[in-house]
Design a protein around this motif. Sequence first.
Motif, PDB file in Angstrom:
ATOM      1  N   SER A 126      46.518  60.748  86.149  1.00 41.96           N
ATOM      2  CA  SER A 126      47.970  60.737  86.321  1.00 41.96           C
ATOM      3  C   SER A 126      48.377  61.840  87.280  1.00 41.96           C
ATOM      4  CB  SER A 126      48.669  60.935  84.983  1.00 41.96           C
ATOM      5  OG  SER A 126      50.053  61.154  85.154  1.00 41.96           O
ATOM      6  N   ALA A 127      49.363  61.545  88.114  1.00 43.09           N
ATOM      7  CA  ALA A 127      49.902  62.557  89.024  1.00 43.09           C
ATOM      8  C   ALA A 127      51.012  63.364  88.373  1.00 43.09           C
ATOM      9  CB  ALA A 127      50.431  61.877  90.288  1.00 43.09           C
ATOM     10  N   THR A 128      51.498  62.921  87.208  1.00 42.90           N
ATOM     11  CA  THR A 128      52.646  63.578  86.574  1.00 42.90           C
ATOM     12  C   THR A 128      52.332  64.166  85.204  1.00 42.90           C
ATOM     13  OG1 THR A 128      53.361  61.467  85.637  1.00 42.90           O
ATOM     14  CG2 THR A 128      54.264  62.073  87.787  1.00 42.90           C
ATOM     15  N   ALA A 129      51.138  63.890  84.665  1.00 41.09           N
ATOM     16  CA  ALA A 129      50.790  64.348  83.325  1.00 41.09           C
ATOM     17  C   ALA A 129      49.292  64.639  83.269  1.00 41.09           C
ATOM     18  CB  ALA A 129      51.172  63.286  82.291  1.00 41.09           C
ATOM     19  N   ASP A 130      48.821  65.077  82.117  1.00 39.67           N
ATOM     20  CA  ASP A 130      47.386  65.344  81.963  1.00 39.67           C
ATOM     21  C   ASP A 130      46.561  64.078  82.119  1.00 39.67           C
ATOM     22  OD1 ASP A 130      47.848  68.032  81.521  1.00 39.67           O
ATOM     23  OD2 ASP A 130      47.975  67.803  79.350  1.00 39.67           O
ATOM     24  N   LEU A 131      47.133  62.955  81.708  1.00 42.20           N
ATOM     25  CA  LEU A 131      46.461  61.672  81.860  1.00 42.20           C
ATOM     26  C   LEU A 131      47.473  60.551  81.713  1.00 42.20           C
ATOM     27  CD1 LEU A 131      46.181  60.359  78.750  1.00 42.20           C
ATOM     28  CD2 LEU A 131      44.383  62.075  78.585  1.00 42.20           C
ATOM     29  N   ARG A 132      47.058  59.359  82.104  1.00 40.22           N
ATOM     30  CA  ARG A 132      47.864  58.150  81.929  1.00 40.22           C
ATOM     31  C   ARG A 132      47.222  57.295  80.846  1.00 40.22           C
ATOM     32  NH1 ARG A 132      48.169  52.918  85.929  1.00 40.22           N
ATOM     33  NH2 ARG A 132      50.015  51.925  85.032  1.00 40.22           N
ATOM     34  N   MET A 133      48.030  56.770  79.942  1.00 39.94           N
ATOM     35  CA  MET A 133      47.551  55.913  78.860  1.00 39.94           C
ATOM     36  C   MET A 133      48.120  54.513  79.032  1.00 39.94           C
ATOM     37  SD  MET A 133      47.946  56.349  74.698  1.00 39.94           S
ATOM     38  CE  MET A 133      49.742  56.182  74.662  1.00 39.94           C
ATOM     39  N   ARG A 134      47.224  53.529  79.105  1.00 41.28           N
ATOM     40  CA  ARG A 134      47.638  52.125  79.135  1.00 41.28           C
ATOM     41  C   ARG A 134      47.234  51.477  77.818  1.00 41.28           C
ATOM     42  NH1 ARG A 134      45.295  49.430  84.381  1.00 41.28           N
ATOM     43  NH2 ARG A 134      46.635  47.705  83.676  1.00 41.28           N
ATOM     44  N   ILE A 135      48.061  50.557  77.333  1.00 41.04           N
ATOM     45  CA  ILE A 135      47.899  49.982  76.002  1.00 41.04           C
ATOM     46  C   ILE A 135      47.861  48.465  76.096  1.00 41.04           C
ATOM     47  CG2 ILE A 135      48.877  49.859  73.677  1.00 41.04           C
ATOM     48  CD1 ILE A 135      50.586  52.425  75.278  1.00 41.04           C
ATOM     49  N   PHE A 136      46.782  47.877  75.564  1.00 33.85           N
ATOM     50  CA  PHE A 136      46.634  46.427  75.555  1.00 33.85           C
ATOM     51  C   PHE A 136      46.559  45.954  74.108  1.00 33.85           C
ATOM     52  CE2 PHE A 136      44.928  48.020  79.481  1.00 33.85           C
ATOM     53  CZ  PHE A 136      45.339  47.118  80.446  1.00 33.85           C
ATOM     54  N   ASN A 137      47.442  45.029  73.740  1.00 32.92           N
ATOM     55  CA  ASN A 137      47.426  44.475  72.396  1.00 32.92           C
ATOM     56  C   ASN A 137      46.205  43.586  72.194  1.00 32.92           C
ATOM     57  OD1 ASN A 137      49.735  45.638  71.289  1.00 32.92           O
ATOM     58  ND2 ASN A 137      51.072  44.062  72.142  1.00 32.92           N
ATOM     59  N   ALA A 138      45.975  43.218  70.939  1.00 35.95           N
ATOM     60  CA  ALA A 138      44.822  42.379  70.618  1.00 35.95           C
ATOM     61  C   ALA A 138      44.883  41.020  71.305  1.00 35.95           C
ATOM     62  CB  ALA A 138      44.726  42.197  69.102  1.00 35.95           C
ATOM     63  N   ASP A 139      46.083  40.568  71.677  1.00 41.73           N
ATOM     64  CA  ASP A 139      46.193  39.285  72.377  1.00 41.73           C
ATOM     65  C   ASP A 139      46.039  39.443  73.888  1.00 41.73           C
ATOM     66  OD1 ASP A 139      48.584  40.425  73.149  1.00 41.73           O
ATOM     67  OD2 ASP A 139      49.855  38.764  72.479  1.00 41.73           O
ATOM     68  N   GLY A 140      45.749  40.650  74.351  1.00 40.37           N
ATOM     69  CA  GLY A 140      45.532  40.905  75.771  1.00 40.37           C
ATOM     70  C   GLY A 140      46.757  41.364  76.534  1.00 40.37           C
ATOM     71  N   SER A 141      47.935  41.268  75.933  1.00 39.47           N
ATOM     72  CA  SER A 141      49.159  41.671  76.629  1.00 39.47           C
ATOM     73  C   SER A 141      49.242  43.189  76.725  1.00 39.47           C
ATOM     74  CB  SER A 141      50.391  41.122  75.904  1.00 39.47           C
ATOM     75  OG  SER A 141      50.449  41.604  74.568  1.00 39.47           O
ATOM     76  N   GLU A 142      49.787  43.679  77.838  1.00 42.74           N
ATOM     77  CA  GLU A 142      49.932  45.113  78.031  1.00 42.74           C
ATOM     78  C   GLU A 142      51.341  45.532  77.626  1.00 42.74           C
ATOM     79  OE1 GLU A 142      49.096  48.633  81.364  1.00 42.74           O
ATOM     80  OE2 GLU A 142      48.772  46.529  81.879  1.00 42.74           O
ATOM     81  N   VAL A 143      51.445  46.621  76.875  1.00 42.69           N
ATOM     82  CA  VAL A 143      52.736  47.093  76.381  1.00 42.69           C
ATOM     83  C   VAL A 143      52.968  48.535  76.805  1.00 42.69           C
ATOM     84  CG1 VAL A 143      52.836  45.487  74.465  1.00 42.69           C
ATOM     85  CG2 VAL A 143      51.699  47.685  74.152  1.00 42.69           C
ATOM     86  N   GLN A 144      54.194  49.024  76.526  1.00 40.91           N
ATOM     87  CA  GLN A 144      54.619  50.282  77.122  1.00 40.91           C
ATOM     88  C   GLN A 144      54.205  51.527  76.353  1.00 40.91           C
ATOM     89  OE1 GLN A 144      56.672  47.706  76.258  1.00 40.91           O
ATOM     90  NE2 GLN A 144      58.257  47.368  77.806  1.00 40.91           N
ATOM     91  N   SER A 145      54.183  51.459  75.025  1.00 38.75           N
ATOM     92  CA  SER A 145      54.006  52.693  74.260  1.00 38.75           C
ATOM     93  C   SER A 145      53.372  52.397  72.915  1.00 38.75           C
ATOM     94  CB  SER A 145      55.367  53.378  74.066  1.00 38.75           C
ATOM     95  OG  SER A 145      55.212  54.654  73.476  1.00 38.75           O
ATOM     96  N   CYS A 146      52.723  53.411  72.339  1.00 39.81           N
ATOM     97  CA  CYS A 146      52.133  53.293  71.001  1.00 39.81           C
ATOM     98  C   CYS A 146      52.035  54.691  70.412  1.00 39.81           C
ATOM     99  CB  CYS A 146      50.758  52.637  71.069  1.00 39.81           C
ATOM    100  SG  CYS A 146      49.968  52.474  69.445  1.00 39.81           S
ATOM    101  N   GLY A 147      52.779  54.935  69.358  1.00 37.68           N
ATOM    102  CA  GLY A 147      52.821  56.267  68.775  1.00 37.68           C
ATOM    103  C   GLY A 147      51.529  56.677  68.108  1.00 37.68           C
ATOM    104  N   ASN A 148      50.924  55.793  67.316  1.00 35.41           N
ATOM    105  CA  ASN A 148      49.671  56.122  66.655  1.00 35.41           C
ATOM    106  C   ASN A 148      48.565  56.373  67.674  1.00 35.41           C
ATOM    107  OD1 ASN A 148      50.571  56.016  63.968  1.00 35.41           O
ATOM    108  ND2 ASN A 148      50.298  53.803  63.878  1.00 35.41           N
TER     109      ASN A 148
END
Length: 263
Positions: free
Chosen positions: A53-75
Amino acid sequence: MLRQFHKMHGLGNDFVILDAREEPLAITEALARQIADRREGIGCDQLILLEPSATADLRMRIFNADGSEVQSCGNATRCVVKLTGAATIETAGGLLSGAAHGSEVEVTLVEPRFEWDAIPLAYPLPTDPMPMGWENLDRPYIVNVGNPHAVFFVDDLDDTDVEGIGPGIETDPVFPERINVNVAQVEGNALRLQTFERGAGLTRACGTGACATAVAAIRARLVTSPVTVHMAGGSLSIAWAPGEPVRMRGSATHVFKGTIDLQ
């Protein structure tokens, strides 16, 4: 192609984490589904991909079990903070921060949004609450805490078939990007919660769901901050005041690490 992975969970909401910060990795919907498959893959609610990431320590991408990509996940955010020591994390849902506190991790999510087009809804409607209903659930509070949530308050959570009614709400056309469905019961200054996550189904815990539900309950003056949210997998402490981001604190557990052949 062999890649190392980590299996972690936050209150039973489980993740496969792949680190692509040094060696890039392309994730397709099909590959995410295969990895998440509990019979033929590793098995998880969400696949987490770590990137530079250019703005943070790292970038996190999240993919649900159905393959769709979503924006955020607290856990998942708590798990990534524990795994990597990252203090700031870039996500599609905003910039998050976190720090370990003994056996627990506290993360700060984005400031909640309540405008209909920030959820988004398909057309203008009140969100506090929304004048709609599905079967025995009606008038949900709608909030975006990095991803969109509908929050229903009921007198008896055990009398509500969240898994049965969740899919119809998640995919209702009023929610063009689908929605996470939360059903909660107030117990003193605590909440008991079940969440049907878009793209994942009924989960043992949902961090952003706990945050959205706590925010809705605080706004409705059903509880005061901080509030404890109890879920099947365990409990989280959520603190929020209007105009501020949401703070969430709870456990994050490393289960094992291994190697997977992505071919």
